[in-house]
Scaffold this motif. Structure first.
Motif, PDB file in Angstrom:
ATOM      1  N   GLU A   1       0.755  -1.209  -0.112  1.00 30.43           N
ATOM      2  CA  GLU A   1       0.031   0.071   0.086  1.00 30.43           C
ATOM      3  C   GLU A   1       0.776   1.263   0.159  1.00 30.43           C
ATOM      4  O   GLU A   1       0.756   2.314  -0.678  1.00 30.43           O
TER       5      GLU A   1
ATOM      6  N   ILE B   1       2.242   1.776  -3.220  1.00 27.40           N
ATOM      7  CA  ILE B   1       1.364   2.370  -4.296  1.00 27.40           C
ATOM      8  C   ILE B   1       0.850   3.850  -3.947  1.00 27.40           C
ATOM      9  O   ILE B   1       1.217   4.504  -5.226  1.00 27.40           O
ATOM     10  N   ALA B   2       0.765   3.995  -2.576  1.00 23.50           N
ATOM     11  CA  ALA B   2       0.135   5.405  -2.582  1.00 23.50           C
ATOM     12  C   ALA B   2       1.369   6.559  -2.587  1.00 23.50           C
ATOM     13  O   ALA B   2       1.021   7.484  -3.300  1.00 23.50           O
ATOM     14  N   PHE B   3       2.480   6.293  -2.292  1.00 24.96           N
ATOM     15  CA  PHE B   3       3.831   7.289  -2.270  1.00 24.96           C
ATOM     16  C   PHE B   3       4.663   6.954  -3.298  1.00 24.96           C
ATOM     17  O   PHE B   3       5.445   7.961  -3.708  1.00 24.96           O
TER      18      PHE B   3
ATOM     19  N   GLU C   1       1.587   5.779  -7.732  1.00 23.01           N
ATOM     20  CA  GLU C   1       0.833   6.588  -7.987  1.00 23.01           C
ATOM     21  C   GLU C   1       1.537   8.007  -8.374  1.00 23.01           C
ATOM     22  O   GLU C   1       1.078   9.005  -9.183  1.00 23.01           O
ATOM     23  N   LYS C   2       2.454   8.301  -7.540  1.00 26.38           N
ATOM     24  CA  LYS C   2       3.070   9.676  -7.697  1.00 26.38           C
ATOM     25  C   LYS C   2       4.237   9.939  -8.881  1.00 26.38           C
ATOM     26  O   LYS C   2       4.165  10.760  -9.350  1.00 26.38           O
TER      27      LYS C   2
ATOM     28  N   PRO D   1      -5.647 -11.632   0.363  1.00 24.74           N
ATOM     29  CA  PRO D   1      -6.956 -11.123   0.019  1.00 24.74           C
ATOM     30  C   PRO D   1      -7.238  -9.655  -0.163  1.00 24.74           C
ATOM     31  O   PRO D   1      -7.986  -8.975  -0.955  1.00 24.74           O
TER      32      PRO D   1
ATOM     33  N   TYR E   1      -6.144  -8.025  -3.635  1.00 20.63           N
ATOM     34  CA  TYR E   1      -6.907  -8.162  -4.705  1.00 20.63           C
ATOM     35  C   TYR E   1      -7.362  -6.927  -5.213  1.00 20.63           C
ATOM     36  O   TYR E   1      -7.574  -6.587  -6.447  1.00 20.63           O
ATOM     37  N   PRO E   2      -8.029  -5.970  -4.432  1.00 21.29           N
ATOM     38  CA  PRO E   2      -8.660  -4.772  -5.022  1.00 21.29           C
ATOM     39  C   PRO E   2      -7.540  -3.827  -5.608  1.00 21.29           C
ATOM     40  O   PRO E   2      -7.894  -3.175  -6.648  1.00 21.29           O
ATOM     41  N   TYR E   3      -6.472  -3.970  -5.461  1.00 20.83           N
ATOM     42  CA  TYR E   3      -5.301  -3.303  -6.135  1.00 20.83           C
ATOM     43  C   TYR E   3      -5.004  -3.706  -7.412  1.00 20.83           C
ATOM     44  O   TYR E   3      -4.495  -3.135  -8.367  1.00 20.83           O
TER      45      TYR E   3
ATOM     46  N   ASP F   1      -7.507  -5.208  -9.088  1.00 18.11           N
ATOM     47  CA  ASP F   1      -8.688  -4.879  -9.854  1.00 18.11           C
ATOM     48  C   ASP F   1      -8.606  -3.318 -10.498  1.00 18.11           C
ATOM     49  O   ASP F   1      -9.019  -3.131 -11.489  1.00 18.11           O
ATOM     50  N   SER F   2      -8.040  -2.534  -9.367  1.00 11.98           N
ATOM     51  CA  SER F   2      -8.170  -0.936 -10.002  1.00 11.98           C
ATOM     52  C   SER F   2      -6.802  -1.016 -10.723  1.00 11.98           C
ATOM     53  O   SER F   2      -6.487   0.329 -10.975  1.00 11.98           O
ATOM     54  N   ARG F   3      -5.890  -1.867 -11.239  1.00 12.03           N
ATOM     55  CA  ARG F   3      -4.896  -1.851 -12.060  1.00 12.03           C
ATOM     56  C   ARG F   3      -3.683  -0.965 -11.278  1.00 12.03           C
ATOM     57  O   ARG F   3      -2.861  -0.435 -11.973  1.00 12.03           O
ATOM     58  N   GLN F   4      -3.736  -0.861  -9.773  1.00 15.73           N
ATOM     59  CA  GLN F   4      -2.685  -0.171  -9.264  1.00 15.73           C
ATOM     60  C   GLN F   4      -1.375  -1.222  -9.282  1.00 15.73           C
ATOM     61  O   GLN F   4      -0.316  -0.569  -9.078  1.00 15.73           O
TER      62      GLN F   4
END
Lengths: 250, 276
Positions: free
Chosen positions: B179, B182-184, B187-188, B203, B206-208, B210-213
């Motif tokens: 996370e 991804i966040a710092f 995405e940046k 588990p 998996y949302p990341y 799905d959001s292609r992050q």
């Protein structure tokens, strides 16, 4: 009386296991199965520590306690050494403190983070505790400023995207469309389940029931993954014991 | 019936232990097909040109070694075979030994030279602020590598000024570092990223996906075994999948057994009566 008898049984189980372990290792060293080198001794110690930790599955015992504390101590000692050689020495000691005492050009800007760090430790003194608030104010202010926009973008806005995708893409198979619908249904039903301002009756009740099913499935998946994770740790240690220590498997 | 509902937990531990030992001794094989999230990591590395920079963040410690070290080894086999420049680092001080061991052992198999073909930057505290620092200038974030070499003088880091110059990043995590990356980071500074993690946090990742992050995900020993199959370097994770499958069947049987005995003994009815 029964308690005394149980204690006596536990004592003999512990003594017997330790003796057996010592005997097996002695045999391995004599037969050349384990070499009398750092590697061989390391394997023996690692096997002993693994068995001592797993002995907790039978019952809490002194061997487990010793090894548990040893693990905490070793991990902390290792962290201190690594932090000194990887962070404090190259980032503070070498560029600031060494030049200060050798007359070379020092990076004086590093005094700011150095003092902020020292201030944090002043929480342990009553008279100077107020100085630690300066550091905390800096950390909290900086942390909030950097974190809030990044978190909103990464964990809210970006996470909304999958539930807003078009259901039917051109040229895609049917499965991604079904997945998109399932995600949409899951998000809405779980949100409704946690929406307590309206009584869960009629359509709201039905949707919240679907939400419960989604939650149960996700808990089940998490439990399944947790079982897999714990088993993996056991399997790894059993492979180590059987391959590297006992030499039973290749 | 009550005795069956109160079996000594040590019997279950012994059964699981015996199942693991037996499935390691008895020779049989099971297929380990790659799932799409693992395949995507493999395909991404396969698509990188020779000399491209791959950054692996070894964010785990010995307590997660059994799941994540096989993943690291399989990734390193694939990367060195492809001729990529591998940059290693960690956010976890206890992970330095494992990362160093993994990089040096696999590099020696492919005659890769330290400084030229791979570097290990070591550990730095900071988490998010370290990532942002790397995003601005990787050489100020890591003035020296793990062995005390000046990072501006390392040939393997030639052409890498910040995270923007990294061709692919993989975070092998036992905590929240995916996370944080991804966040710092992702995405940046807009670089492509994959992840490997322990099964327990699988588990949550998996949302990341799905959001292609993240473009791919290896979760737990299964993810590692799938990557070993793809990279054609079957080792510990692949071997571990046999006892994994057997113990999973055993756990399912135990769950079914517990439920059947619970229902037969009338426990369900008495529980319902109590709730009323």
């Amino acid at each position: 009386m029964i308690n005394m008898k149980n204690k006596s049984i536990d004592f003999w189980i512990l003594t017997g296991t330790l003796s057996l372990f010592a005997l097996v290792n002695l045999l391995f060293f004599l037969l050349g199965r384990l070499s009398f080198s750092w590697e061989g001794i390391g394997t023996m110690i690692a096997a002993g520590l693994t068995l001592a930790i797993y002995s907790f599955l039978y019952k809490d015992n002194p061997t487990f306690k010793v090894v548990e504390n040893l693990y905490v101590g070793v991990a902390l000692g290792y962290t201190v050494i690594i932090t000194w050689f990887n962070a404090l020495k190259p980032d503070l000691y070498d560029p600031l403190l060494v030049p200060l005492f050798t007359g070379k050009h020092a990076q004086y800007l590093l005094l700011v983070p150095m003092f902020l760090g020292i201030f944090m430790l002043l929480r342990f003194t009553r008279r100077l505790v107020w100085l630690s608030r300066l550091t905390f104010a800096f950390v909290i202010g900086l942390g909030a400023g950097v974190t809030i926009p990044n978190y909103i973008h990464t964990f809210i806005l970006k996470q909304l995207e999958p539930s807003m995708r078009p259901v039917f893409y051109g040229g895609e198979t049917l499965l991604p469309s079904i997945n998109t619908l399932l995600i949409l249904l899951g998000v809405i039903s779980v949100l409704i389940y946690f929406f307590f301002s309206v009584e869960h009756k009629g359509p709201v009740g039905w949707l919240s029931r679907i939400g419960i099913w989604f939650l149960m499935i996700s808990f089940g998946a998490s439990f399944g993954y947790t079982v897999m994770g714990r088993m993996s740790l056991l399997i790894g240690r059993v492979i180590f014991l059987m391959r590297d220590w006992l030499g039973v498997i290749q | 019936m009550q005795r069956l509902l109160n079996i000594d937990r040590r019997i279950i531990f012994a059964a699981v232990g015996l199942a693991v030992i037996a499935s390691l001794i008895i020779k049989f094989s099971l297929p380990v097909p790659a799932s799409p999230p693992v395949q995507r990591i493999y395909d991404k590395i396969e698509s990188l040109p020779v000399g491209a920079h791959l950054l692996i963040s070894f964010d785990y410690d010995p307590s997660s070694k059994e799941e994540l070290q096989p993943m690291a080894l399989a990734l390193l086999h694939h990367s060195f075979r492809k001729g990529l420049k591998v940059i290693g680092m960690t956010h976890n001080p206890s992970g330095t030994g494992l990362a160093e061991q993994a990089m040096n052992s696999v590099a020696s198999l492919y005659q890769k030279k330290y400084k030229e073909d791979y570097v290990f930057l070591g550990y730095k505290p900071g988490g998010a602020s370290l990532i942002m620092n790397m995003g601005e200038d990787i050489h100020t974030a890591f003035l020296k590598d793990f062995y005390g070499n000046d990072t501006t003088m390392l040939p393997a880091l030639e052409g890498v000024e910040s995270l923007k110059d990294i061709d692919y990043l993989i975070d092998l995590a036992a905590g929240v570092t995916i996370e944080t990356w991804i966040a710092f980071g992702k995405e940046k500074y807009q670089f492509e990223m994959g992840a490997g993690c322990t099964a327990v946090i699988g588990p949550d990742m998996y949302p990341y996906l799905d959001s292609r992050q993240i473009n791919g995900l290896m979760a737990g020993l299964k993810g590692a075994a799938e990557y070993e199959t793809l990279a054609e370097c079957k080792a510990q994770a692949f071997k571990g999948m046999l006892p994994q499958s057997v113990t999973h069947c055993l756990v399912v049987l135990f769950v079914l057994f517990g439920n059947v005995v619970f229902f037969i003994s009338g426990g369900f009815r008495s529980k319902r009566r109590q709730s009323r």
